[in-house]
Structures are given as C-alpha cells and as structure tokens.
Design a protein around this motif. Structure first.
Motif, short mmCIF file in Angstrom:
data_model
loop_
_atom_site.label_atom_id
_atom_site.label_comp_id
_atom_site.label_asym_id
_atom_site.label_seq_id
_atom_site.Cartn_x
_atom_site.Cartn_y
_atom_site.Cartn_z
N SER A 178 33.59 -1.82 19.75
CA SER A 178 33.58 -0.41 19.23
C SER A 178 34.49 0.09 18.40
N PHE A 179 35.62 -0.31 18.54
CA PHE A 179 36.80 -0.03 17.68
C PHE A 179 36.76 -0.47 16.18
N GLY A 180 35.92 -1.59 15.90
CA GLY A 180 35.72 -2.20 14.80
C GLY A 180 36.32 -3.70 14.84
N ALA A 181 36.58 -4.10 16.04
CA ALA A 181 37.07 -5.51 16.28
C ALA A 181 36.06 -6.34 15.80
N ALA A 182 36.38 -7.35 15.09
CA ALA A 182 35.50 -8.63 14.85
C ALA A 182 36.30 -10.02 14.79
N GLU A 183 35.38 -10.98 14.92
CA GLU A 183 35.75 -12.10 14.83
C GLU A 183 35.77 -13.07 13.26
N ILE A 184 37.21 -13.75 13.39
CA ILE A 184 37.07 -14.50 12.13
C ILE A 184 37.39 -16.04 12.34
#
Length: 226
Positions: A178-184
């Motif tokens: 919800s804060f903009g975290a993403a998996e890379i």
C-alpha cells in the motif's frame, strides 16, 4: 535461497554488515531456535523512495502529531516489541542471537530505530540497518492503530533527507504494498545494492535525532521528493 549457520562464533556485527553488502540477511526459525540461517530471496522487496505512497487518512494522522516520534531513543525496546507476538503472528524470527547482533550493529552506528509514543508509552516502531546509501528495514510493530505506519512515514522522510537511495523491505506484504513496495528480481536488486553501497554514504542523522520532526515536516520532505 537459504544457508544454515551452525556455529554461533562465526557471525559478528562486522560479518553481518558484509553479508548485507552481498545481499543476504539472517533469520531464525523461531525465538527459541538458537541457530540462524542466511536468506537471499529470489524476489526482493523494495520501496522506491520517490514513489512512496501515503493514503489520505494516514497523512491526516501523521500531520495531526497525535503520536510523538523519536529516533534511537529506545532501540532495545523496539526490538523487544518486534519480537513480541502480534495479532495474526504468534511467533517471531527474532531470537537472542538476532537481538544481540543488531544491538551490536546499533552500537557501531549501523542500526537504528524509530519509536512512536503516545502519552509516554511506546506504541509502535521499527528498526533497520544502514550501509552506504541503503537502508534495510528489519521489522516493525504496533500497539496502537497506525503507529507502525507513522514510524514508516517518518523513516522515509529521514532517508530522503539523508541522501539514501535504496529502502529494502526484504519481502513484500499487502501492508507494505500500500506504500508502493514492489518485488524485483535478485539480479536487479544486486545492481541497485552495489550502487547504493559505493561512494559517499548517506547520513541517517541528517535530521538530528535530538530534534523533533513534525508530521507536517515529514510529509513535506516526502512530497518534494515525489
């Protein structure tokens, strides 16, 4: 990918820093398990500092300063809070070895806490490791609604002010997403990590720990970086 460690004498705070520089971190199966294992996820969680998202309701809570936010004032209490059972989480990966290692990193100036207080009581917080221009978020906890979220907002403002460029969350949860975290992918993460730990280090205490930062100031720092 994991690798189990069996000799407690092998891991020191200095070894731990070298591990972070290589993209790995330790965990334990439970608070009662004395052993550690090294983890290097195939997909790594990160929060882009320039893409940090704050919901309108949370922004109002931050701006209201209903909580008092401090830095490095109660480091051991924050680790204890993170290790305690939480709603929906009966066990923890923070055992005594983890506790002692990160207290050692804190003494070296490479681990910091953000504390959230209400009426003199510690109601939330987080801690993590800083190395170069990277910050590795380890764990957070809350005993009051939004307390850990407020801690994260203040952390991000501090990282931006101090010149950080990588906020590693290890894994991504719905809460962090919800804060903009993403998996890379691991390879992309290693490229970002190598760049973040090279050259001039960031300054976690660019915003002095002894000076209170208001919610409005924290939101202003984040907004300018968006």
């Amino acid at each position: 990918m994991t690798s189990r460690d069996s000799a407690s004498s092998e891991i020191t705070p200095e070894v731990l820093l070298r591990a972070y520089a290589c993209g790995i971190f330790p965990m334990a199966e439970s608070a009662d398990d004395p052993t550690l294992f090294w983890v290097e996820p195939e997909l790594r969680g990160v929060i882009p500092l320039a893409g940090f998202r704050i919901a309108a309701r949370l922004a109002r809570t931050v701006r209201s300063d209903v909580f008092t936010v401090t830095v490095d004032k109660a480091f051991k209490a924050v680790i204890a809070g993170c290790a305690a059972p939480q709603p929906g989480r009966g066990d923890t990966w923070i055992n005594k070895r983890i506790h002692d290692l990160y207290v050692g990193l804190h003494a070296l100036g490479h681990c910091h806490s953000v504390e959230v207080w209400r009426d003199g009581d510690l109601v939330g917080g987080l801690y993590g490791v800083n190395l170069g221009r990277a910050f590795f978020g380890e764990s957070m906890f809350h005993r009051a609604r939004d307390a850990s979220k407020v801690a994260l907002v203040h952390l991000v403002a501090r990282l931006i002010a101090g010149g950080f460029e990588l906020l590693d969350t290890q894994y991504v949860t719905d809460h962090l997403r919800s804060f903009g975290a993403a998996e890379i992918p691991r390879r992309r993460y290693r490229t970002l990590l190598d760049r973040a730990i090279a050259g001039e280090p960031a300054d976690f205490l660019k915003l002095p720990a002894g000076r209170a930062v208001s919610g409005a100031d924290a939101l202003g720092i984040i907004a300018k970086h968006a």
